[in-house]
Every structure is written in structure tokens, then in C-alpha cells.
Design a protein around this motif. Structure first.
Motif, PDB file in Angstrom:
ATOM      1  N   ALA A   1       2.266   3.942  14.623  1.00 48.37           N
ATOM      2  CA  ALA A   1       2.287   4.739  14.084  1.00 48.37           C
ATOM      3  C   ALA A   1       1.014   6.394  13.890  1.00 48.37           C
ATOM      4  CB  ALA A   1       0.795   4.187  12.365  1.00 48.37           C
TER       5      ALA A   1
ATOM      6  N   ASP B   1       8.967   6.575   7.333  1.00 50.56           N
ATOM      7  CA  ASP B   1       8.983   8.175   7.295  1.00 50.56           C
ATOM      8  C   ASP B   1       8.402   8.751   6.060  1.00 50.56           C
ATOM      9  OD1 ASP B   1       8.330  10.122   8.559  1.00 50.56           O
ATOM     10  OD2 ASP B   1      10.147  10.721   9.738  1.00 50.56           O
TER      11      ASP B   1
ATOM     12  N   ARG C   1       2.485  14.374   7.247  1.00 49.90           N
ATOM     13  CA  ARG C   1       3.617  13.067   7.784  1.00 49.90           C
ATOM     14  C   ARG C   1       2.846  12.273   8.451  1.00 49.90           C
ATOM     15  NH1 ARG C   1       7.715  13.014  11.791  1.00 49.90           N
ATOM     16  NH2 ARG C   1       8.175  11.016  11.707  1.00 49.90           N
ATOM     17  N   VAL C   2       3.663  10.594   7.554  1.00 51.90           N
ATOM     18  CA  VAL C   2       3.284   9.452   8.513  1.00 51.90           C
ATOM     19  C   VAL C   2       3.843   8.684   9.093  1.00 51.90           C
ATOM     20  CG1 VAL C   2       1.746   7.181   8.511  1.00 51.90           C
ATOM     21  CG2 VAL C   2       0.935   9.313   7.628  1.00 51.90           C
ATOM     22  N   ALA C   3       4.539   8.216  10.200  1.00 52.53           N
ATOM     23  CA  ALA C   3       6.295   7.379  10.449  1.00 52.53           C
ATOM     24  C   ALA C   3       5.106   6.372  10.619  1.00 52.53           C
ATOM     25  CB  ALA C   3       6.754   8.831  11.210  1.00 52.53           C
ATOM     26  N   ALA C   4       5.929   5.135  10.723  1.00 54.63           N
ATOM     27  CA  ALA C   4       5.638   4.130  10.979  1.00 54.63           C
ATOM     28  C   ALA C   4       6.446   3.419  11.273  1.00 54.63           C
ATOM     29  CB  ALA C   4       5.156   2.790   9.663  1.00 54.63           C
ATOM     30  N   ARG C   5       6.689   2.677  12.883  1.00 57.43           N
ATOM     31  CA  ARG C   5       7.519   2.128  12.989  1.00 57.43           C
ATOM     32  C   ARG C   5       7.208   1.309  13.999  1.00 57.43           C
ATOM     33  NH1 ARG C   5       7.194   6.948  15.127  1.00 57.43           N
ATOM     34  NH2 ARG C   5       9.594   7.836  14.171  1.00 57.43           N
TER      35      ARG C   5
ATOM     36  N   ALA D   1       2.945   3.541   6.517  1.00 59.00           N
ATOM     37  CA  ALA D   1       3.045   4.932   6.002  1.00 59.00           C
ATOM     38  C   ALA D   1       2.685   5.835   4.493  1.00 59.00           C
ATOM     39  CB  ALA D   1       4.340   4.975   5.791  1.00 59.00           C
TER      40      ALA D   1
END
Length: 427
Positions: free
Chosen positions: A327, A380, A388-392, A419
Motif C-alpha cells: 500500500a 488506485d 492518493r492510496v494505491a493497493a497492489r 485503497a
């Protein structure tokens, strides 16, 4: 030498393949994650800690995590090989006269095993700045078994930056070097020795082998020797072992023959160029860790945790294979992510939507941009105020590593929940 280049390109090779499928991170995330990952590895020498490789080009990339192995008794033997630890670890920090390139070459030659021949030798003298020039030597060593390119560089770490956040010491991140075998050991007198068996191309476990040893002394002097099997870097693809063993490379960096060069090292000059900004807003690593782990199913296990400002990475294993989860959370990303929250030019399955409050959400499921078999899943989220939060995640511990499960462990709905969690930005 190539280790100097490698410090700058540990993430560059991964970055260079980036595509527009994965939007970029904040511009300073690479530096922060490098320092964090190396610091954690140095203090926890028995295991590997992961770090992110963030992309700051037009595209982005998903990174993964994993664990480096060690050689057990062999690693302990490496620590015992060579001259007594105090021979180089306790040298004075005051520079004296310069050491010539010819002297560097001569010293390196004197430390090579008897019975071989040397060719293509060159050296570089130490020189006070600005800019500071560190002494080095490079040559090709050959026997009836073949050839190896060997080079060594001596340097003095910057006193204004923590030793674990600069130079070549520490095990490299598994995201960039998934096939490295790295060990870290503390020597008498406070020096740290790192040994690494690696490959010239970091995303492959075949081809030319690259072995290197880094000795960081208690008084912040660093000696780095590396060896490429078969000849010059990228000059062979045979996969043969380098001629000198890790133990022999260790003996080279620990030899008292470098005493004169160490004493002559110029001092670092000027203020640290990587001093952290006092104005940038960052989400604390402890909070990143707390929020991300709160979303993980309790039936699995978490390892290789690596948390720092604005980013957390870990390996989650639900019993069906290792899975990297990451994250990232940043402020003021609206301009930085302009034109990256849509699906134009994105391969794989992509959905881009805008919620009623103006929040932009992008979901991507596709193959690894590194060309391997790994699957990359990303959610995203960009809020109207620039947060902004990106979870991958990826179905491996490293995007260029071996696939460890058929598909990622968390569903896209679970990634979306991560996210959209505004607790990343609240205490």
C-alpha cells in the motif's frame, strides 16, 4: 565501477521497463524505500526485509517481496577468512597523501591467487573534491579454467548520513534482486561484512554470475570488491562460477594491504544531498502498517514486513503460496497523476470510474510488465484533494521472481477496501 552504478541502478533496471499501466509514485519514494529497506536488513541480519521500487516515469510498476537465503556454516567460514578483522577495520579516518591508480592495481594483483595471469588492468587514484574521487582498480584474472573480471573500490561514507542509508552495504531488495543469496555479519571491532552471490541481470537466475563482498568498517570506510564470471560485466552468458570464491573475495577486502589507501581516503565534503524534506507531508510507516494489516485475513501469515513513510510492503501467505501486498499513500498527487487515472493504453483488464464525490478509482488486472508470468493486481484511488492510496499485489514474492500461486491472494474487492480506507490519513 559497476557497484557504484549498481547502487544508482538497483531500481533503475526495474524502472526502465515501466509502462503506463501502473501510475507513478511520489518522486522521493525510491530513495526513502532504499534507505528503509537497507536499514532493516542491516539490523536484522538473519532475514530479509522487503522494500518498494517505485516508478517515477510516465508509467509505474508493481513490486513484490521475498526472502534471501544464506549459506549457514559457509557464511561463518567467510567471516573467518582473511587477515584479522582489526587489520582494516580500525584504520584512522584522517586522509594523507593520494594513492595512485598504479598502486591500487599493484595491491589488487598482490592479493590474487598464484598461478593466474592478469590482463586489462587499470586503476584510478584517490582525489580530494570537489568532486571527491574514490580510488579503484580493475583487471581480468585468468587461469586454465577461464577468466573473471575483478574490481575494487574504496570509499568513505558521508558522516552526515546514517551509514546504513548509503554506500553498498546491506543485502539488496528482493524486488530488484530476487535471485540473490546474501549474508550479513558483524565482525570484531564493529565492522559489517556483506557477501552476495548474484547474477549480472537481476531479474534472471541464469546467465553471467556476479559475486561481490562489501566491508564497512566501524569508522565508515567501505571496501567493495566484485567479480564477474567469464570476463567483463555482460561479457559472458555461460553461467560459470567466477574463479575466486566468496571466501577469497572476503580475504581481499579484509587485507591490511589496503591500509595506505584507506588512510589516504579524502573526506566527504559538503552537507548531505539527500537530507529529508521538512515540509513534505508523509503518512507514518507505523500507521501504514496498522491500516494495511487490519485488512488481511487472520487465517494467513505475514512476513518480510517493510514499513516506512508513505509505504508498506509485506508478504502474505494464506497457506497456498506467498503473495506480495503493498500500500502506498501520498498527499498532493493530483498534478502528478494527471492523465494516469484512466485506462487508455493499459493492457490487461482495466476499469476507471469516478465516484459521486469526485474520487477517481482505477482497477487493473494484468501480466507483470517485467515480462514474467506474475500477475499484477492494482487498485488506485485519487481523492479530489490530492490524497492518493494505491493497493497492489502480485502472486509471487517478487514481480520478476517465480510465481508462487495461481492468482493473487486478495480479491479486487479486498484491494478496493484497502485503497478506500481513509484511516491512512488519520491518527
Amino acid at each position: 565501477m559497476s557497484l557504484d552504478k549498481d547502487f544508482e541502478t538497483r531500481v533503475a533496471r526495474a524502472m526502465s521497463r515501466a509502462t503506463s499501466e501502473f501510475p507513478p509514485h511520489a518522486a522521493d519514494l525510491v530513495q526513502r524505500s532504499v534507505a528503509r529497506g537497507r536499514r532493516m536488513r542491516l539490523f536484522a541480519a538473519t532475514r530479509t526485509v522487503v522494500m518498494a521500487v517505485a516508478v517515477v516515469t510516465a508509467g509505474g510498476t508493481l513490486m513484490a517481496t521475498g526472502a534471501f537465503g544464506s549459506h549457514g556454516a559457509d557464511a561463518q567460514q567467510q567471516l573467518r577468512v582473511g587477515a584479522p578483522a582489526r587489520s582494516t577495520e580500525q584504520q584512522p579516518a584522517r586522509p594523507s597523501s593520494s594513492v595512485s591508480g598504479e598502486e591500487m592495481v599493484s595491491t589488487l594483483k598482490s592479493l590474487l591467487p598464484a598461478g593466474g595471469t592478469v590482463s586489462a588492468a587499470s586503476g584510478r587514484a584517490s582525489q580530494a573534491g570537489p568532486p571527491v574521487v574514490w580510488p579503484s582498480a580493475k583487471l581480468t584474472y585468468s587461469t586454465a579454467k577461464g577468466s573473471s573480471s575483478i574490481d575494487i573500490t574504496l570509499s568513505r561514507l558521508d558522516s552526515g548520513i546514517p551509514a546504513d542509508q548509503q554506500g553498498e552495504g546491506g543485502c539488496l531488495p528482493v524486488e530488484v534482486r530476487p535471485y540473490d543469496t546474501c549474508t550479513t555479519g558483524k565482525l570484531p571491532g564493529g565492522a559489517v561484512l556483506n557477501t552476495t552471490r548474484s547474477f549480472t541481470y537481476p531479474s534472471s537466475d541464469t546467465g553471467q554470475k556476479r559475486w561481490y563482498v562489501v566491508l564497512t568498517t566501524a569508522d565508515r570506510v567501505q571496501l567493495t570488491v566484485e567479480e564477474f564470471g567469464g570476463g567483463d560485466e555482460k561479457g559472458s552468458s555461460s553461467g560459470t562460477d567466477p574463479l575466486l570464491s566468496i571466501a577469497q573475495l572476503t580475504s581481499i577486502v579484509r587485507s591490511p594491504a589496503w591500509n595506505k589507501a584507506i588512510t589516504a581516503l579524502p573526506a566527504q565534503e559538503g552537507a548531505p544531498s539527500t537530507a529529508p524534506s521538512t515540509t513534505s507531508k508523509h503518512v507514518p510507516g507505523a500507521r501504514m502498517n496498522r491500516v494495511l494489516t487490519s485488512h488481511l485475513p487472520r487465517t494467513g501469515t505475514v512476513s518480510d514486513l517493510n514499513a516506512g513513510d508513505g509505504m508498506v510492503q509485506l508478504v502474505y501467505d494464506d497457506g497456498h503460496g506467498k503473495n506480495m501486498v503493498e500500500a502506498d499513500a501520498q498527499y498532493d498527487m493530483t498534478a502528478f497523476l494527471a492523465e494516469h487515472m484512466g485506462c487508455a493504453g493499459v493492457s490487461g483488464h482495466c476499469e476507471a470510474t469516478t465516484l459521486a464525490d469526485g474520487t477517481q478509482v482505477k482497477k487493473v488486472q494484468g501480466p507483470s510488465e517485467k515480462g514474467g508470468a506474475a500477475q499484477v493486481w492494482l487498485v488506485d484511488v485519487l481523492y479530489p484533494d490530492g490524497r492518493r492510496v494505491a493497493a497492489r499485489e502480485v502472486n509471487s514474492y517478487a514481480e520478476s521472481g517465480p510465481v508462487t500461486r495461481p492468482r493473487p491472494a486478495l480479491s479486487m474487492a479486498q484491494l478496493l477496501s484497502i485503497a478506500l480506507d481513509k484511516k491512512f490519513f488519520t491518527n
